[in-house]
Design a protein around this motif. Structure first.
Motif, short mmCIF file in Angstrom:
data_model
loop_
_atom_site.label_atom_id
_atom_site.label_comp_id
_atom_site.label_asym_id
_atom_site.label_seq_id
_atom_site.Cartn_x
_atom_site.Cartn_y
_atom_site.Cartn_z
N CYS A 294 0.91 -1.11 0.03
CA CYS A 294 0.13 -0.04 -0.09
C CYS A 294 0.87 1.18 0.00
O CYS A 294 1.88 1.24 0.72
N GLY A 295 0.59 2.29 -0.88
CA GLY A 295 1.60 3.20 -1.00
C GLY A 295 0.93 4.50 -1.62
O GLY A 295 -0.19 4.57 -1.98
N LYS A 296 1.65 5.50 -1.45
CA LYS A 296 1.15 6.97 -2.04
C LYS A 296 2.44 7.66 -2.38
O LYS A 296 3.29 8.00 -1.71
N THR A 297 2.32 8.28 -3.58
CA THR A 297 3.25 8.86 -4.10
C THR A 297 3.20 10.40 -3.78
O THR A 297 2.23 10.71 -3.45
N GLY A 298 4.36 11.35 -4.13
CA GLY A 298 4.34 12.67 -3.90
C GLY A 298 5.33 13.30 -4.93
O GLY A 298 6.62 12.82 -4.70
N THR A 299 4.86 14.27 -5.45
CA THR A 299 5.78 15.33 -6.14
C THR A 299 5.67 16.55 -5.74
O THR A 299 4.59 17.16 -5.79
N VAL A 300 6.59 17.00 -5.10
CA VAL A 300 6.61 18.31 -4.25
C VAL A 300 7.13 19.36 -5.12
O VAL A 300 8.33 19.44 -5.36
N GLU A 301 6.25 20.44 -5.53
CA GLU A 301 6.62 21.66 -6.17
C GLU A 301 7.77 22.49 -5.43
O GLU A 301 7.42 22.70 -4.20
N ASN A 302 8.66 23.04 -5.96
CA ASN A 302 9.77 23.89 -5.31
C ASN A 302 10.61 24.63 -6.25
O ASN A 302 10.46 24.01 -7.34
N PRO A 303 11.21 25.56 -5.95
CA PRO A 303 12.11 26.12 -7.21
C PRO A 303 13.03 25.06 -7.51
O PRO A 303 13.66 24.35 -6.89
N GLY A 304 12.98 24.91 -8.89
CA GLY A 304 14.05 23.81 -9.44
C GLY A 304 13.38 22.72 -9.75
O GLY A 304 12.06 22.98 -9.65
N ALA A 305 13.94 21.55 -9.96
CA ALA A 305 13.20 20.28 -10.03
C ALA A 305 12.58 20.05 -8.75
O ALA A 305 12.67 20.00 -7.62
N ASP A 306 11.38 19.19 -9.29
CA ASP A 306 10.43 18.89 -7.89
C ASP A 306 11.02 17.81 -7.10
O ASP A 306 12.26 16.93 -7.67
N HIS A 307 10.88 17.71 -5.84
CA HIS A 307 11.08 16.80 -4.93
C HIS A 307 10.58 15.34 -5.11
O HIS A 307 9.24 15.42 -5.28
N SER A 308 11.01 14.22 -4.88
CA SER A 308 10.31 13.01 -5.13
C SER A 308 10.04 12.27 -3.62
O SER A 308 10.98 12.43 -2.97
N ALA A 309 8.77 12.10 -3.53
CA ALA A 309 8.54 11.60 -2.27
C ALA A 309 7.55 10.21 -2.46
O ALA A 309 6.88 9.99 -3.35
N PHE A 310 7.49 9.42 -1.37
CA PHE A 310 6.72 8.28 -1.32
C PHE A 310 6.49 7.73 0.24
O PHE A 310 7.52 7.85 0.89
N ILE A 311 5.69 7.08 0.59
CA ILE A 311 5.09 6.63 2.00
C ILE A 311 4.43 5.35 1.66
O ILE A 311 3.54 5.14 0.62
N GLY A 312 4.52 4.36 2.23
CA GLY A 312 3.86 2.81 2.30
C GLY A 312 4.18 2.01 3.14
O GLY A 312 4.97 2.20 4.23
N PHE A 313 3.56 0.78 3.09
CA PHE A 313 3.74 -0.25 4.15
C PHE A 313 3.36 -1.49 3.29
O PHE A 313 2.62 -1.64 2.30
N ALA A 314 3.74 -2.42 4.01
CA ALA A 314 3.52 -4.03 3.44
C ALA A 314 3.62 -5.03 4.74
O ALA A 314 4.58 -4.53 5.58
N PRO A 315 2.79 -6.15 4.22
CA PRO A 315 1.96 -6.23 3.40
C PRO A 315 0.88 -5.52 4.01
O PRO A 315 0.82 -5.05 4.80
N MET A 316 -0.34 -5.49 3.19
CA MET A 316 -1.57 -4.70 3.43
C MET A 316 -2.11 -5.00 4.74
O MET A 316 -2.41 -4.20 5.54
N ASN A 317 -2.35 -6.47 5.04
CA ASN A 317 -2.72 -6.78 6.27
C ASN A 317 -1.62 -7.40 7.21
O ASN A 317 -0.72 -7.97 6.69
N ASN A 318 -1.79 -7.26 8.50
CA ASN A 318 -0.34 -7.55 9.30
C ASN A 318 0.86 -7.01 8.73
O ASN A 318 1.73 -7.93 8.53
N PRO A 319 1.01 -5.86 8.74
CA PRO A 319 1.99 -5.04 8.14
C PRO A 319 3.42 -5.37 8.76
O PRO A 319 3.59 -5.27 10.10
N LYS A 320 4.56 -5.49 8.13
CA LYS A 320 5.65 -5.59 8.84
C LYS A 320 6.69 -4.58 8.84
O LYS A 320 7.62 -4.51 9.68
#
Length: 369
Positions: A294-320
């Motif tokens: 399970c995850g969510k991407t992020g592209t963060v606007e700022n001066p210059g090239a965007d920042h690259s971000a992500f949060i997530g976890f696994a497995p979906m159930n009983n995550p480790k």
């Protein structure tokens, strides 16, 4: 593992940080060498951080960082920045909990949203989208409109001040915006705009549209990568977390006390499902695999090239494992941060990388940002 073992494993940066705290050489620590070494490889030539936490107990499994001057743990715990679209998960949980939206709430989006002279762009996707698809496809319009609706809701709240402070209290309950008091020095908080702050900043008045950039994780909100990883932990656990820590056998009750968010239990299942949809058929398909991430991407606007971000976890159930990746000027979250997180998750769950994943890790390690 102990400080001595960290040194022998080549984890010099983390060892130096801990040595500066005058910790005993034989004190058991929670870092996993396989993840720490991989994280440092992936961050080579980049400025950013990779944080991984065991959701079950708050143990920090990976704390890899890099800067132009070398590794610096403050990159992960002491440098708040805009979270971008990773923050949409916390927004959705808050909006659902307050009854501002339902899972069926839809918003039109045709490559962005226009209000007067203001235009907010968005990538092309079908329209309108409901909540789950808005998360999976990372629709800016959906979150801007519904966040502004909460702040301007005169039926639910007596004032905008009450509305924004209510919003802020949800975010703080997820461990966002302020120091969590982890057991490593140098931790910083961040910014979650409350009424006092906004009344000082916008002396001529403000409303939901003035601050609606926060709806998509920009503007009046900054968080650390550590906080972003903890956000993933709270979602993985469906509403609770332990304060992250690096000592394995701590007796400090601060790190042994389960903390609960304000989010209603019913809000978590659709957000978890939406984060899985993001990996299966949304913005994070680059890390789709046989075990459910399970995850969510992020592209963060700022001066210059965007920042690259992500949060997530696994497995979906009983995550480790829960992970956050934040690479300054790394571009789209889907293109860099998500694949890096996918490799960290694979290494932890499988104990090693497959041949194809090892090749991907080498390619990413050679990239300069």
């Amino acid at each position: 593992m102990s400080l001595r073992k960290l040194l022998s494993a080549g984890l010099l940066v983390v060892a130096a940080v801990l040595h500066a705290q005058q910790l005993p050489d034989d004190g058991p620590l929670t870092l996993r060498p396989i993840l720490q070494q991989l994280g440092e490889r992936l961050l080579h030539g980049k400025t950013g951080s990779i944080v991984a936490i065991n959701p079950a107990n708050g143990e920090i499994l990976c704390l890899a960082t890099n800067t132009p001057k070398g590794a610096d743990v403050r990159q992960a715990i002491g440098k708040p920045q805009a979270p971008g679209s990773t923050f949409k998960t916390a927004q959705a949980l808050t909006l659902l909990s307050e009854g501002i939206v339902t899972t069926d709430t839809k918003v039109e989006c045709k490559k962005g949203f226009i209000d007067g002279n203001i235009r907010v762009g968005c990538h092309e996707h079908r329209s309108p989208l409901d909540l789950k698809n808005a998360i999976a496809q990372s629709c800016n319009s959906w979150f801007l409109v519904n966040f502004a609706s909460m702040i301007n809701d005169e039926f639910m709240y007596d004032s905008k001040d009450e509305a924004i402070n209510t919003w802020r209290s949800y975010m703080q309950s997820m461990g966002l915006g302020g120091p969590m008091h982890i057991d490593i020095p140098g931790e910083q908080g961040g910014l979650l705009a409350g009424a006092d702050y906004l009344n000082r900043r916008y002396k001529d008045g403000w409303d939901g549209k003035t601050i609606w950039w926060a709806g998509m994780g920009q503007g009046d909100v900054t968080l650390t990568p550590l906080q972003l990883c903890n956000l993933a932990v709270t979602i993985a656990n469906r509403g609770w977390y332990y304060v992250p820590h690096i000592h394995q056998t701590t007796t400090n009750q601060r790190y042994l006390t389960q903390r609960h968010t304000k989010v209603v239990a019913e809000a978590y299942p659709p957000v978890v499902e939406a984060m899985k949809m993001a990996v299966d058929k949304g913005t994070a398909t680059s890390i789709r695999t046989s075990y459910p991430i399970c995850g969510k991407t992020g592209t963060v606007e700022n001066p210059g090239a965007d920042h690259s971000a992500f949060i997530g976890f696994a497995p979906m159930n009983n995550p480790k494992i829960a992970v956050s990746v934040y690479v300054e000027h790394g571009g789209f979250g889907a293109d860099l941060a998500a694949p890096m997180a996918g490799l960290i998750i694979e290494a932890y769950l499988k104990g090693k990388l497959s041949k194809s994943s090892e090749a991907k890790a080498r390619r990413i390690g050679k990239l300069k940002k």
